[in-house]
Design an enzyme around this catalytic site. Structure first.
Site, PDB file in Angstrom:
ATOM      1  CB  SER A 109       1.808  -3.544 -13.442  1.00  0.00           C
ATOM      2  OG  SER A 109       2.410  -2.361 -13.449  1.00  0.00           O
ATOM      3  N   GLY A 125       5.186   0.146 -11.926  1.00  0.00           N
ATOM      4  CA  GLY A 125       4.457   1.295 -11.492  1.00  0.00           C
ATOM      5  C   GLY A 125       3.670   1.843 -12.352  1.00  0.00           C
ATOM      6  CG  ASN A 172      10.833  -2.629  -3.904  1.00  0.00           C
ATOM      7  OD1 ASN A 172      11.306  -1.875  -2.727  1.00  0.00           O
ATOM      8  ND2 ASN A 172      11.235  -2.178  -5.054  1.00  0.00           N
ATOM      9  CD  GLU A 228      11.447   2.686  -8.409  1.00  0.00           C
ATOM     10  OE1 GLU A 228      11.621   2.515  -7.292  1.00  0.00           O
ATOM     11  OE2 GLU A 228      10.247   2.170  -9.029  1.00  0.00           O
ATOM     12  CD  GLU A 242      11.339  -5.320 -10.091  1.00  0.00           C
ATOM     13  OE1 GLU A 242      10.191  -5.688  -9.756  1.00  0.00           O
ATOM     14  OE2 GLU A 242      11.898  -4.399 -10.140  1.00  0.00           O
ATOM     15  CG  HIS A 284      14.337  -1.522  -8.072  1.00  0.00           C
ATOM     16  ND1 HIS A 284      13.675  -0.181  -8.854  1.00  0.00           N
ATOM     17  CD2 HIS A 284      13.222  -2.293  -7.820  1.00  0.00           C
ATOM     18  CE1 HIS A 284      12.359  -0.627  -8.931  1.00  0.00           C
ATOM     19  NE2 HIS A 284      12.113  -1.744  -8.342  1.00  0.00           N
ATOM     20  CE  LYS A 298       8.819  -0.033  -6.275  1.00  0.00           C
ATOM     21  NZ  LYS A 298       8.553   0.460  -7.691  1.00  0.00           N
TER      22      LYS A 298
HETATM   23  P1  PGA Z   1       5.079  -2.233  -8.942  1.00  0.00           P
HETATM   24  O1  PGA Z   1       6.656  -2.268  -8.725  1.00  0.00           O
HETATM   25  O2  PGA Z   1       4.639  -3.667  -8.614  1.00  0.00           O
HETATM   26  O3  PGA Z   1       4.696  -1.082  -8.195  1.00  0.00           O
HETATM   27  O4  PGA Z   1       5.091  -2.024 -10.500  1.00  0.00           O
HETATM   28  C1  PGA Z   1       7.432  -3.225  -8.634  1.00  0.00           C
HETATM   29  C2  PGA Z   1       8.993  -3.110  -8.303  1.00  0.00           C
HETATM   30  O5  PGA Z   1       9.558  -2.003  -8.858  1.00  0.00           O
HETATM   31  O6  PGA Z   1       9.639  -3.819  -7.694  1.00  0.00           O
END
Ligand code: PGA
Length: 252
Positions: free
Chosen positions: A216, A176, A13, A100, A170, A98, A15
């Site tokens: 992560s 992140g 992803n 976010e 997630e 997601h 982003k």
């Molecule tokens: P990350 O994000 O691997 O940077 O923790 C995962 C995601 O948001 O899909």
């Protein structure tokens, strides 16, 4: 992981990262390493790079995804992208709900549900993202939160005989942040989600649903996560931005 039933999927992803030329370069590097990977590989570039990346990955083992979609085919919805546009540009998958989007852009279980229905209607494979916040985990609400996100997200969704679905667990506190859930925490939630899926969806669709872990994931922890019995893949953010790093994850 149960490769006999489900081919594992490792999804990147991207982003809100990468210009068109950066996305094309990373996609080219990935195409070169994905053929030897023991998993299906997918990338979700930003909307602006989808057409150019589609031209790079077409006919290769790398699948293409969008990071969101609107549920209408077209209309006066400034700033939105429709499922028709995504299939036209060559997407096979779309990330939906997601955290976010839930956190910063007002995504709710109802809009998630509408987006999933639209994706399936257009033969896009939805990747339904679910996950609890740190506060919810600390107050022992993890399973009720996940159950609600799954049930509401999938309520009344008319799956067809050839429909596919991917679910991504997630935990919001692990995205992140560098904090990864322990393998025991991951396995416990994935087993729970597998139970919800088995109860809610008919066979053989239920058996084909892949449950990815995200939060992560990096080269150092990919193998132990991928080896948990109910983990069918990973959704990778930060560590998917570099082809060299993502290569180490897809070859865990
Ligand atoms: P990350 O994000 O691997 O940077 O923790 C995962 C995601 O948001 O899909």
């Amino acid at each position: 992981m149960n490769p006999a039933l489900r081919k594992p999927l490792i999804a990147g992803n991207w982003k809100m990262y990468k210009t068109v030329s950066e996305a094309v370069n990373t996609a080219r590097e990935l195409v070169a390493c994905a053929a030897s990977a023991p998993v299906e590989v997918m990338i979700a570039p930003p909307f602006t790079a989808l057409a150019s990346v589609a031209a790079v990955v077409r006919g290769t083992p790398v699948a293409l995804a969008a990071q969101n979609l609107h549920w209408k085919n077209e209309g006066a919805y400034t700033g939105e992208i429709s499922p028709v546009m995504l299939t036209d540009v060559g997407c096979q998958y779309v990330i939906i709900g997601h955290s976010e989007r839930r956190q910063f852009f007002g995504e709710t279980d109802d809009t998630v549900n509408a987006r999933i229905q639209a994706a399936l209607t257009h033969k896009l494979i939805p990747i339904l993202c679910v996950g609890e916040t740190e506060a919810q985990r600390e107050s022992h609400e993890t399973f009720s939160v996940l159950d609600k996100q799954m049930v509401k997200g999938l309520e009344g969704v008319p799956f067809a005989a050839d429909s596919h679905l991917v679910v991504a667990y997630e935990p919001v506190w692990a995205i992140g942040t560098g904090k990864t859930a322990t393998t025991d925490q991951i396995q416990e939630v994935h087993a729970f989600l597998r139970g919800v899926i088995d109860k809610r969806l008919d066979n053989p669709l239920a058996k084909s649903v892949r449950i990815l872990y995200g939060g992560s994931v990096k080269p150092e922890n990919a193998s132990e996560i991928m080896n948990m019995p109910d983990v069918d893949g990973a959704l990778v953010g930060g560590a998917s931005l570099s082809a060299a790093t993502f290569d180490r994850i897809i070859h865990f």
